[in-house]
Scaffold this motif. Structure first.
Motif, PDB file in Angstrom:
ATOM      1  N   ARG A  32       9.509 -24.473 -36.946  1.00 16.77           N
ATOM      2  CA  ARG A  32       8.894 -25.527 -36.127  1.00 16.77           C
ATOM      3  C   ARG A  32       8.924 -25.119 -34.654  1.00 16.77           C
ATOM      4  O   ARG A  32       7.949 -25.315 -33.930  1.00 16.77           O
ATOM      5  N   LEU A  36       5.702 -24.721 -32.120  1.00 15.21           N
ATOM      6  CA  LEU A  36       5.532 -25.423 -30.841  1.00 15.21           C
ATOM      7  C   LEU A  36       5.576 -24.479 -29.645  1.00 15.21           C
ATOM      8  O   LEU A  36       4.793 -24.612 -28.715  1.00 15.21           O
ATOM      9  N   GLN A  37       6.512 -23.529 -29.668  1.00 16.24           N
ATOM     10  CA  GLN A  37       6.777 -22.745 -28.458  1.00 16.24           C
ATOM     11  C   GLN A  37       6.022 -21.431 -28.395  1.00 16.24           C
ATOM     12  O   GLN A  37       5.968 -20.816 -27.343  1.00 16.24           O
ATOM     13  N   GLN A  40       1.594 -22.996 -30.160  1.00 17.41           N
ATOM     14  CA  GLN A  40       0.924 -24.012 -29.350  1.00 17.41           C
ATOM     15  C   GLN A  40       1.374 -24.011 -27.886  1.00 17.41           C
ATOM     16  O   GLN A  40       1.114 -24.965 -27.156  1.00 17.41           O
ATOM     17  N   ALA A  41       2.020 -22.932 -27.483  1.00 22.78           N
ATOM     18  CA  ALA A  41       2.619 -22.894 -26.141  1.00 22.78           C
ATOM     19  C   ALA A  41       1.590 -23.143 -25.040  1.00 22.78           C
ATOM     20  O   ALA A  41       1.837 -23.900 -24.106  1.00 22.78           O
ATOM     21  N   TYR A  44       0.562 -26.797 -24.702  1.00 25.53           N
ATOM     22  CA  TYR A  44       1.590 -27.641 -24.103  1.00 25.53           C
ATOM     23  C   TYR A  44       1.864 -27.263 -22.651  1.00 25.53           C
ATOM     24  O   TYR A  44       2.215 -28.116 -21.838  1.00 25.53           O
ATOM     25  N   ALA A  45       1.687 -25.977 -22.322  1.00 26.11           N
ATOM     26  CA  ALA A  45       1.866 -25.574 -20.918  1.00 26.11           C
ATOM     27  C   ALA A  45       0.827 -26.274 -20.053  1.00 26.11           C
ATOM     28  O   ALA A  45       1.116 -26.759 -18.952  1.00 26.11           O
ATOM     29  N   LEU A  47      -0.657 -29.135 -20.776  1.00 29.47           N
ATOM     30  CA  LEU A  47      -0.311 -30.554 -20.723  1.00 29.47           C
ATOM     31  C   LEU A  47       0.823 -30.805 -19.725  1.00 29.47           C
ATOM     32  O   LEU A  47       0.824 -31.794 -19.000  1.00 29.47           O
ATOM     33  N   ALA A  48       1.787 -29.877 -19.693  1.00 28.04           N
ATOM     34  CA  ALA A  48       2.914 -30.047 -18.773  1.00 28.04           C
ATOM     35  C   ALA A  48       2.422 -29.979 -17.333  1.00 28.04           C
ATOM     36  O   ALA A  48       2.863 -30.739 -16.473  1.00 28.04           O
ATOM     37  N   ALA A 220       7.467 -38.320 -12.850  1.00 29.19           N
ATOM     38  CA  ALA A 220       6.883 -39.234 -13.831  1.00 29.19           C
ATOM     39  C   ALA A 220       6.400 -40.540 -13.217  1.00 29.19           C
ATOM     40  O   ALA A 220       5.453 -41.140 -13.708  1.00 29.19           O
TER      41      ALA A 220
ATOM     42  N   TYR B 235       5.508 -42.288 -26.263  1.00 29.25           N
ATOM     43  CA  TYR B 235       5.705 -41.514 -25.041  1.00 29.25           C
ATOM     44  C   TYR B 235       6.821 -40.477 -25.193  1.00 29.25           C
ATOM     45  O   TYR B 235       6.638 -39.314 -24.871  1.00 29.25           O
ATOM     46  N   GLN B 239       6.101 -36.472 -24.892  1.00 28.00           N
ATOM     47  CA  GLN B 239       6.659 -35.749 -23.752  1.00 28.00           C
ATOM     48  C   GLN B 239       7.657 -34.681 -24.216  1.00 28.00           C
ATOM     49  O   GLN B 239       7.758 -33.626 -23.618  1.00 28.00           O
ATOM     50  N   LYS B 241       7.510 -32.984 -27.041  1.00 26.12           N
ATOM     51  CA  LYS B 241       6.753 -31.842 -27.561  1.00 26.12           C
ATOM     52  C   LYS B 241       6.128 -31.035 -26.424  1.00 26.12           C
ATOM     53  O   LYS B 241       6.078 -29.809 -26.481  1.00 26.12           O
ATOM     54  N   ILE B 242       5.656 -31.733 -25.392  1.00 28.68           N
ATOM     55  CA  ILE B 242       5.075 -31.028 -24.243  1.00 28.68           C
ATOM     56  C   ILE B 242       6.141 -30.165 -23.578  1.00 28.68           C
ATOM     57  O   ILE B 242       5.918 -28.994 -23.256  1.00 28.68           O
ATOM     58  N   LEU B 244       8.944 -28.976 -24.863  1.00 28.10           N
ATOM     59  CA  LEU B 244       9.300 -27.859 -25.742  1.00 28.10           C
ATOM     60  C   LEU B 244       8.244 -26.771 -25.730  1.00 28.10           C
ATOM     61  O   LEU B 244       8.526 -25.602 -25.497  1.00 28.10           O
ATOM     62  N   GLY B 245       7.007 -27.188 -25.977  1.00 24.66           N
ATOM     63  CA  GLY B 245       5.907 -26.239 -26.096  1.00 24.66           C
ATOM     64  C   GLY B 245       5.694 -25.468 -24.813  1.00 24.66           C
ATOM     65  O   GLY B 245       5.494 -24.252 -24.824  1.00 24.66           O
ATOM     66  N   SER B 246       5.793 -26.177 -23.672  1.00 28.42           N
ATOM     67  CA  SER B 246       5.522 -25.506 -22.398  1.00 28.42           C
ATOM     68  C   SER B 246       6.649 -24.546 -22.034  1.00 28.42           C
ATOM     69  O   SER B 246       6.482 -23.687 -21.180  1.00 28.42           O
ATOM     70  N   GLY B 247       7.807 -24.696 -22.682  1.00 30.95           N
ATOM     71  CA  GLY B 247       8.907 -23.764 -22.421  1.00 30.95           C
ATOM     72  C   GLY B 247       8.582 -22.353 -22.911  1.00 30.95           C
ATOM     73  O   GLY B 247       9.030 -21.382 -22.321  1.00 30.95           O
ATOM     74  N   GLN B 259       9.208 -30.795 -16.960  1.00 28.89           N
ATOM     75  CA  GLN B 259       9.187 -32.045 -17.720  1.00 28.89           C
ATOM     76  C   GLN B 259      10.502 -32.805 -17.560  1.00 28.89           C
ATOM     77  O   GLN B 259      10.525 -34.008 -17.431  1.00 28.89           O
ATOM     78  N   PHE B 264       9.600 -36.689 -16.739  1.00 31.30           N
ATOM     79  CA  PHE B 264       8.634 -37.031 -17.779  1.00 31.30           C
ATOM     80  C   PHE B 264       9.361 -37.147 -19.108  1.00 31.30           C
ATOM     81  O   PHE B 264       8.977 -37.906 -19.970  1.00 31.30           O
ATOM     82  N   SER B 278      15.382 -26.312 -24.534  1.00 31.95           N
ATOM     83  CA  SER B 278      14.269 -25.483 -25.012  1.00 31.95           C
ATOM     84  C   SER B 278      13.228 -25.278 -23.919  1.00 31.95           C
ATOM     85  O   SER B 278      12.521 -24.282 -23.904  1.00 31.95           O
ATOM     86  N   GLU B 279      13.098 -26.250 -23.017  1.00 31.55           N
ATOM     87  CA  GLU B 279      12.137 -26.096 -21.936  1.00 31.55           C
ATOM     88  C   GLU B 279      12.622 -25.038 -20.945  1.00 31.55           C
ATOM     89  O   GLU B 279      11.859 -24.204 -20.487  1.00 31.55           O
ATOM     90  N   LEU B 335      11.872 -32.388 -32.281  1.00 31.26           N
ATOM     91  CA  LEU B 335      10.760 -31.501 -32.608  1.00 31.26           C
ATOM     92  C   LEU B 335       9.607 -32.278 -33.230  1.00 31.26           C
ATOM     93  O   LEU B 335       8.601 -31.704 -33.606  1.00 31.26           O
ATOM     94  N   GLY B 336       9.787 -33.590 -33.352  1.00 28.63           N
ATOM     95  CA  GLY B 336       8.719 -34.411 -33.913  1.00 28.63           C
ATOM     96  C   GLY B 336       8.635 -34.341 -35.419  1.00 28.63           C
ATOM     97  O   GLY B 336       7.613 -34.635 -36.005  1.00 28.63           O
ATOM     98  N   LEU B 337       9.743 -33.943 -36.084  1.00 27.22           N
ATOM     99  CA  LEU B 337       9.741 -33.874 -37.539  1.00 27.22           C
ATOM    100  C   LEU B 337      10.316 -35.132 -38.178  1.00 27.22           C
ATOM    101  O   LEU B 337      10.132 -35.366 -39.364  1.00 27.22           O
TER     102      LEU B 337
END
Lengths: 608, 379
Positions: A32, A36-37, A40-41, A44-45, A47-48, A220, B235, B239, B241-242, B244-247, B259, B264, B278-279, B335-337
């Motif tokens: 997972r 995500l990382q 889909q990085a 999400y980057a 979006l961040a 935020a 929210y 946020q 997932k964003i 985590l993913g952007s990390g 984030q 956020f 993780s970020e 992780l949204g699971l």
């Protein structure tokens, strides 16, 4: 004992299953994370960054508007506003009270400020008042220690140094309204102003410039943490107009307290040199926002300062229309240069009597003389002879009854009637009597001052269809596009000579206004149009003098002219509402304007 | 017979020095490593400050560490002897909470002791494991496989679960239920019984749904579709997932998580601390934390299997599973699971009770390992 042994074995066996299961589940989380990382990085980057970066538009300075000689007629002025950040003060009420002692706030303003302070987050600066005077600004700065959270912010606001003088041509800017097409993100910026009228509206896109960008990092709740990037915008284009400040000033000076319009054009290029409509208003109050009282005052004024009389005012052209009638007759071949008519002061058609302005009559006269004396009977007969359709056709060739499309909003078309029009409009056939009064520019005919200026310019230049424009003509790059209207030069000369006699020959209706400046003379034609009917009874008992009448009932005064006669350069149309008489009021203004233009011409340094 | 047993009991006691050398130092090191990562993240969560979380967490960890070591020196038989006493004591506290506990976060969970807020449901996680282990230690396989034999342990489970459920603390209730289920599984209850139970749960789901609080329903619905309410209930997870993913793989760097630091990400110092980690440290950091936990759990199972006593094995498996559930549910949640259920990541998230509870568990597991060769009777 055996069972106990089994019990222990089961425990070991099943514990191993559980342990392996737990460890595998834990490793599953890594998939997972990879999804995500890594997979889909990018998404999400982005979006961040969207979360974190707030982009604000930087409003570029609006383009400056100049007259033809580089005089600034619309510019930008520093505008001071007082702002407040609620979180930087310990007590909002106390600070507001302290501020009110220095700078009075009316109740409505205070209410709005308190509402804004409550509605916004405490770190958002709230505008308390803008367009501060220099005195107010310095007072606030001096008292800064007592006003925590209060600060002065500078911005640019539109500024019109000549106030009323260019109100109807340069126009003004104002806040974006819901009707405006939001074709540019700048329009969404709070407080942004766009051209709402005149040149400001016509060249709005060019004047606006390109927005800059300010990228800020926000948290935020929207608090700005730091500036990331700043790209300055591009200032709006500067625009050079065909207008001449000195002549425009002169026009307003001559109009004084009258209600009217003056339009002067370069007869060869179509450049509008003077575009005046009086009275006018101060466009600065539109840029800063005007009060209800100011609005009511402008709206209820009898002389209609908000009405742009040069393009939106509709007037009978009166005797200034006689050149068109004359040319229509000459071109038709039904009337020659020598054709004479006899004026006895009146003529009859059926049981209706048409009067000349001169009761005693002019006797025999040809077209040049008829123009010189502005004889009505001559043009009654001429119109009767050639009919309305020939007149209408000629009028349209001179730009009457159609928009000039010079670019000022609310331009009126005016009206040039013909038989077809009458049939469609009223379902009735055209009457001969209607042709007769059309011969002197009365009846259904309606024109605007800018149409009359166009008409006289086309006469002056010998029959070239110039159109009015506010763009400055550059001899280097621009070509005169005006096409010949195909009118015989000989016929043109007849009319021009008539207009010359008006100003220069004994008996000319505007002889007093003629001039001779270094051998340069002018030509012109007066017009006086009634705004009321003169009854038979009144005619018998003697018509009242114009001064005895109420302002609203007095005649409109008109004048069209050009100069120099030999080598025409400037064409002018003057309208004075309820001025009394064309020769007495409008002609002197027209003459003085043309003379001023010639004088300035002589002193003008040659433009590279 | 009785005499002989008594003698062997005494002889089998270990000395302090033996016990000290019996401690698994690599196990303790892994725990300390995780706690150090936790303190580091709390330092970052406060934008690079020891206040208000990192320092306090460090002090609590020191306290928890002391408890762990003290418990490690205990004789496992003492846990067996007092298991029921402990269980019923904690149960009494749970009832006390129901009656007059401190109202916090919309749920009655704490007893205010003045110096700290005691969360009896957290203690119950340990008490239940000990009580069940004591019970199954005392019965035979025949009884375990019979219906009659599981009525009493089922009661031991359901009473506290119900009490926690009505607090309401769905997350803890489910954790109690799951660790109990794991113990029921390992002692040998037939698989088909779990099947029947699962079937019953599915059938009763609509009824249970009816009894859920609105916010709990919301959490489940939001889990199923986070976009349903992106500014409200969804929210948090969006946020998370964003962040985590952007990390990405390498992260944004220590103290540089946008984030997290721009707020956020909600609850970044408690339930969502793994997201923040993780970020800032990317997938590398996240996988490292998972692997450390993997090792801790693997070690714990090895300790369980190495123990010669049934009670010791069962206690270690129960406590390990309890720890596993914390880690698994928390990470799966961020992780949204899984739905957002409010389970912290032990040793890393800020919070005293959970820290003390898992350290107690580790202490007991260490004790099981140290006493692995001691033979324990049925009571």
């Amino acid at each position: 004992m055996n069972r106990d042994n089994d019990k222990g074995k089961v425990l070991i066996y099943r514990s191993m299953i559980l342990g392996v299961a737990e460890l595998l589940l834990l490793l599953l989380l890594i998939f997972r994370l990879y999804y995500l990382q890594v997979y889909q990085a990018d998404k999400y980057a982005t979006l961040a960054d969207e979360n974190r970066i707030s982009t604000r538009l930087l409003v570029p300075p609006r383009g400056i508007i100049y007259d033809r000689h580089q005089n600034m007629i619309a510019g930008n002025q520093q505008n001071f506003q007082v702002m407040m950040v609620a979180e930087q003060t310990t007590d909002v009420d106390e600070t507001l009270e302290a501020l009110k002692k220095i700078m009075p706030l009316d109740e409505a303003e205070e209410k709005r400020v308190r509402k804004d302070l409550k509605r916004n987050r405490s770190f958002v600066p709230v505008k308390i008042k803008d367009n501060l005077s220099w005195e107010e600004t310095t007072k606030i700065l001096l008292n800064a220690p007592d006003l925590p959270g209060v600060f002065i912010d500078e911005g640019l606001s539109r500024f019109y140094p000549y106030k009323e003088m260019f109100a109807h041509v340069v126009g003004y800017v104002a806040a974006v309204s819901e009707k405006d097409v939001k074709d540019d993100p700048l329009l969404e910026v709070p407080g942004f102003k766009i051209g709402k009228s005149g040149i400001e509206r016509l060249f709005d896109k060019e004047l606006r410039g390109k927005a800059g960008n300010l990228k800020l990092e926000v948290n935020a709740i929207g608090r700005v943490m730091k500036e990331i990037e700043r790209v300055d915008g591009i200032a709006g284009d500067k625009i050079e107009l065909s207008l001449d400040l000195r002549l425009q000033q002169k026009a307003y000076e001559l109009l004084g307290n009258e209600s009217g319009a003056v339009v002067m054009m370069n007869v060869n290029t179509g450049e509008v040199l003077v575009f005046a409509s009086a009275p006018a208003f101060d466009p600065n109050i539109f840029a800063t926002g005007l009060s209800t009282e100011q609005w009511n005052e402008l709206n209820n004024n009898m002389k209609k300062p908000l009405l742009n009389k040069a393009v939106s005012g509709l007037y009978s052209p009166g005797s200034t229309f006689k050149m068109v009638v004359g040319l229509a007759a000459l071109e038709s071949g039904m009337v020659g240069k020598q054709t004479r008519s006899f004026c006895a002061g009146k003529m009859n058609l059926g049981n209706h009597t048409f009067h000349c302005w001169k009761d005693a009559g002019h006797g025999y006269l040809d077209m040049v003389q008829a123009l010189q004396h502005s004889c009505d009977i001559f043009f009654y007969e001429t119109a009767q002879k050639i009919g309305i359709n020939k007149i209408a056709e000629m009028a349209k060739r001179f730009g009457l009854g159609q928009k000039t499309n010079v670019g000022i909003e609310n331009e009126k078309r005016g009206l040039i009637p013909d038989t077809e029009w009458k049939k469609q409009r009223f379902g009735e056939p055209w009457q001969q009597g209607e042709s007769i009064i059309s011969g002197i520019g009365q009846g259904y005919i309606l024109t605007t001052p800018i149409q009359l200026a166009t008409m006289v310019s086309r006469i002056a230049n010998g029959g070239y269809a110039v159109s009015p424009t506010f763009k400055k003509f550059s001899p280097k790059s621009d070509v005169i596009e005006a096409k010949s209207m195909g009118i015989s030069p000989l016929n043109m000369e007849v009319v021009k000579q008539g207009m010359f006699e008006v100003m220069n020959a004994p008996g000319g209706t505007a002889l007093r206004s003629g001039f001779n400046f270094n051998g340069q003379k002018m030509a012109g034609k007066t017009g006086t149009t009634q705004v009321r009917r003169i009854s038979m009874k009144e005619r018998m008992s003697g018509v009242l003098g114009q001064e005895e009448l109420e302002w609203k009932l007095r005649n409109h005064a008109l004048f069209v002219g050009y100069a120099p006669y030999d080598n025409p350069k400037y064409g002018i149309a003057v309208l004075v509402e309820h001025g009394g008489s064309g020769s007495g009021v409008a002609a002197p203004i027209g003459s003085k304007m043309l003379l001023e233009a010639l004088k300035l011409d002589a002193t003008d340094k040659p433009v590279d | 017979m009785y005499k002989a047993y008594e003698t062997s009991f005494r002889n089998q006691s270990l000395g302090l020095v033996d016990k000290f050398w019996g401690i698994s130092f690599s196990y303790v090191f892994l725990i300390m490593l995780l706690a150090a990562i936790g303190v580091t993240m709390l330092y970052s969560a406060a934008n690079g400050s020891w206040e208000p979380w990192a320092l306090r967490q460090l002090i609590r960890f020191a306290l928890g560490f002391a408890i762990m070591i003290v418990l490690a020196f205990f004789d496992v038989r003492i846990f067996l002897r007092y298991a029921y006493w402990f269980y019923f004591g904690v149960l009494a506290l749970l009832i006390l909470v129901e009656i007059g506990g401190h109202v916090g976060m919309g749920a009655q969970r704490w007893i205010n002791l003045g110096f700290m807020k005691l969360q009896p449901s957290e203690l119950m996680k340990i008490a239940l494991v000990l009580a069940l282990a004591k019970y199954f230690n005392s019965t035979g396989l025949q009884s375990i496989e019979s219906i009659k034999g599981i009525i009493f342990p089922a009661m031991l489970v359901m009473v506290p679960v119900t009490l926690v459920m009505i607090q309401p603390d769905l997350g803890t209730a489910l954790m109690l239920l799951f660790s109990a289920a794991a113990m029921f599984f390992v002692v040998g209850i037939q698989i088909w019984k779990f099947g029947v139970l699962a079937l019953g749960a599915i059938i009763s789901m609509p009824v249970a749904w009816h009894f859920l609080h609105d916010y709990q329903k919301n959490r489940v619905l939001t889990f199923l579709d986070p976009e349903r309410d992106p500014l409200g209930a969804g929210y948090h997870i969006i946020q998370s997932k964003i962040a985590l993913g952007s990390g990405g793989v390498f992260g944004k760097g220590f103290l540089n998580g946008t984030q997290s630091h721009l707020n956020f990400l909600p609850e970044k110092h408690t339930d969502f601390i793994f997201t923040m980690l993780s970020e800032e440290f990317g997938m590398i950091g996240a996988v490292a934390v998972i692997l450390i936990n993997f090792l801790i759990i693997a070690y714990s199972f090895i300790f369980a299997l190495r123990s010669t006593s049934y009670f010791g094995k069962l206690v270690a498996v129960g406590l390990t599973t309890n720890y596993f559930l914390y880690v698994m549910i928390n990470i799966a949640m961020v992780l949204g699971l899984l739905p957002v259920v409010g389970i912290p990541l032990p040793l890393i998230s800020y919070g005293g009770t959970v820290l003390l509870s898992v350290m107690t568990g580790f202490g007991i597991i260490l004790a099981v390992n140290i006493n692995r060769n001691i033979i324990i009777g049925k009571d």
